[in-house]
Design a protein around this motif. Structure first.
Motif, mmCIF file in Angstrom:
data_model
loop_
_atom_site.group_PDB
_atom_site.id
_atom_site.type_symbol
_atom_site.label_atom_id
_atom_site.label_comp_id
_atom_site.label_asym_id
_atom_site.label_seq_id
_atom_site.Cartn_x
_atom_site.Cartn_y
_atom_site.Cartn_z
ATOM 1 N N HIS A 42 13.248 88.185 -92.071
ATOM 2 C CA HIS A 42 12.512 87.018 -92.691
ATOM 3 C C HIS A 42 13.402 86.497 -93.776
ATOM 4 C CE1 HIS A 42 8.893 88.638 -90.818
ATOM 5 N NE2 HIS A 42 8.321 87.501 -91.373
ATOM 6 N N TYR A 43 13.565 85.285 -93.964
ATOM 7 C CA TYR A 43 14.137 84.206 -94.943
ATOM 8 C C TYR A 43 13.392 84.583 -96.206
ATOM 9 C CZ TYR A 43 16.751 80.532 -96.946
ATOM 10 O OH TYR A 43 17.612 79.334 -97.781
ATOM 11 N N SER A 60 16.963 87.358 -103.213
ATOM 12 C CA SER A 60 16.073 86.001 -102.447
ATOM 13 C C SER A 60 17.063 85.234 -101.917
ATOM 14 C CB SER A 60 15.232 85.474 -103.698
ATOM 15 O OG SER A 60 14.538 86.156 -104.233
ATOM 16 N N ASP A 61 16.652 84.437 -100.790
ATOM 17 C CA ASP A 61 17.643 83.551 -100.182
ATOM 18 C C ASP A 61 17.429 82.001 -100.846
ATOM 19 O OD1 ASP A 61 18.618 85.063 -97.898
ATOM 20 O OD2 ASP A 61 16.480 85.001 -97.614
ATOM 21 N N LYS A 105 12.841 75.793 -88.342
ATOM 22 C CA LYS A 105 11.561 76.169 -87.805
ATOM 23 C C LYS A 105 11.580 77.578 -87.132
ATOM 24 C CE LYS A 105 9.653 72.204 -88.563
ATOM 25 N NZ LYS A 105 8.555 72.047 -89.635
ATOM 26 N N ASP A 106 12.700 78.098 -86.900
ATOM 27 C CA ASP A 106 12.782 79.352 -85.953
ATOM 28 C C ASP A 106 13.025 80.526 -87.043
ATOM 29 O OD1 ASP A 106 15.411 78.804 -87.191
ATOM 30 O OD2 ASP A 106 16.508 79.924 -85.282
ATOM 31 N N LYS A 107 12.901 80.480 -88.307
ATOM 32 C CA LYS A 107 12.875 81.506 -89.157
ATOM 33 C C LYS A 107 11.715 81.824 -89.915
ATOM 34 C CE LYS A 107 17.592 80.514 -91.347
ATOM 35 N NZ LYS A 107 18.184 81.693 -91.109
ATOM 36 N N LYS A 158 3.892 79.099 -91.611
ATOM 37 C CA LYS A 158 3.380 80.466 -91.709
ATOM 38 C C LYS A 158 4.101 81.152 -92.569
ATOM 39 C CE LYS A 158 1.329 84.505 -89.248
ATOM 40 N NZ LYS A 158 0.222 84.431 -90.104
ATOM 41 N N LEU A 159 3.656 81.581 -93.627
ATOM 42 C CA LEU A 159 4.385 82.421 -94.816
ATOM 43 C C LEU A 159 3.611 84.185 -94.849
ATOM 44 C CD1 LEU A 159 4.236 79.724 -97.497
ATOM 45 C CD2 LEU A 159 6.306 80.051 -95.829
ATOM 46 N N LYS A 160 4.594 84.690 -95.085
ATOM 47 C CA LYS A 160 4.314 86.257 -95.065
ATOM 48 C C LYS A 160 4.297 86.434 -96.666
ATOM 49 C CE LYS A 160 5.046 91.067 -93.874
ATOM 50 N NZ LYS A 160 3.792 90.971 -92.963
ATOM 51 N N LEU A 161 3.132 86.713 -97.425
ATOM 52 C CA LEU A 161 2.873 86.519 -98.854
ATOM 53 C C LEU A 161 2.828 87.801 -99.524
ATOM 54 C CD1 LEU A 161 -0.019 84.101 -98.641
ATOM 55 C CD2 LEU A 161 2.563 83.464 -98.991
#
Length: 319
Positions: A117-118, A133-134, A151-153, A174-177
């Protein structure tokens, strides 16, 4: 308070301000104040703004000493951008519930569990989390920055889940929170807001995206502190219900003295949504830190170097 006591209090404040300004001049120091600070601190500041804007002011200024009237992560950001300057925080205990909600050690484990994940972190986090963080974002630019990520990240968004949901909705990504939140923005009462809307049907509801989703859906405008301030100046309405820390209302009233601004009560029914950390800074503490050159923000040079990269990436992407 009797009139005599009130006059004495006013005179004491004037004396404090006079001494602060004199010492700032001698020390080549400037005072930066966030919109959530007490009115008397906002009024003596050389610059007022949100956390990133103030840090930029610190970096692009020839002052030797930065007195950052905000909270700890903000002063850290100023130090990251101006490592050779002395950055003073009037009250070292002026922390942030959101930053505290994301301990660096636990966040590292979270990242290790999602290695592909970015990582996008809201600026309201510690220097140690920034260093992991990135990309750093603010509430003003979070949506536009997330939209620019390939989009692929896959993306982790931390630490504010409410801001993350809002960014997810508006960016289509879509985000992983990370499950963090702000104690100020979490405590507004939906019931109280609905009652106020009934009582003031022509008023507009303006909200910070750190508020919970049930409040955001009832809002007419959602934006960062600076965008809320701009909105009330450019909008035609004359009454606003404000869903963010009420310190911003001081600037709103100064900009638009003929408009009305209503604080929304919290879940206990009182108008006490002031950030307890922001309000730890006082004129007396500003004077003390100027006299003592303390408390100062000290960061490991390695952390400064790592944390600077995602902030610079944000600045480059925001051009």
């Amino acid at each position: 308070m009797t009139s005599t006591a009130k006059q004495k209090s006013i005179q004491n404040e004037k004396d404090l301000i006079s001494e602060i300004k004199e010492l700032c001049l001698k020390a080549n120091a400037i005072i930066l104040a966030h919109y959530y600070q007490a009115p008397e601190i906002q009024d003596i500041a050389d610059f007022i703004g949100d956390s990133l804007d103030l840090s930029r002011k610190a970096a692009n200024n020839d002052a030797d000493i930065i007195i950052f009237c905000g909270v700890h992560f903000m002063a850290e950001t100023a130090k990251i951008l101006s490592p050779n300057k002395t950055v003073l925080l009037p009250d070292i205990d002026a922390g942030c519930s959101l930053a505290d909600d994301c301990p660096a050690e636990e966040f590292q484990k979270f990242r290790e569990e999602n290695p592909d994940h970015y990582v996008v972190s809201y600026i309201n986090c510690t220097a140690e989390v920034k260093a992991q963080s990135d990309l750093i974002c603010t509430s003003s630019n979070a949506v536009s920055l997330v939209e620019k990520i390939p989009k692929d990240k896959k993306i982790i968004f931390a630490p504010d889940k409410n801001l993350g949901r809002w960014v997810q909705k508006n960016s289509g990504r879509k985000l992983k929170l990370w499950p963090g939140s702000c104690i100020v923005h979490e405590t507004f009462s939906e019931e109280a807001l609905l009652k106020l809307k009934y009582k003031h049907p022509d008023a507009k509801v303006i909200a910070h995206p750190e508020c919970s989703q049930n409040l955001l859906v009832l809002s007419d405008f959602i934006g960062s502190t600076s965008k809320l301030l701009d909105f009330v100046s450019n909008d035609y309405s004359d009454t606003y219900m404000v869903l963010t820390e009420p310190g911003i209302i001081h600037q709103m009233k100064k900009k638009e003295p003929n408009k009305n601004f209503i604080e929304v009560p919290d879940i206990d029914g009182c108008k006490c949504n002031e950030c307890p950390y922001m309000k730890l800074n006082t004129l007396e503490k500003i004077l003390d830190c100027l006299k003592n050159n303390y408390p100062s923000i000290e960061l490991d040079p390695k952390i400064i170097k790592k944390a600077y990269q995602p902030i610079k990436r944000m600045l480059d992407m925001s051009i």
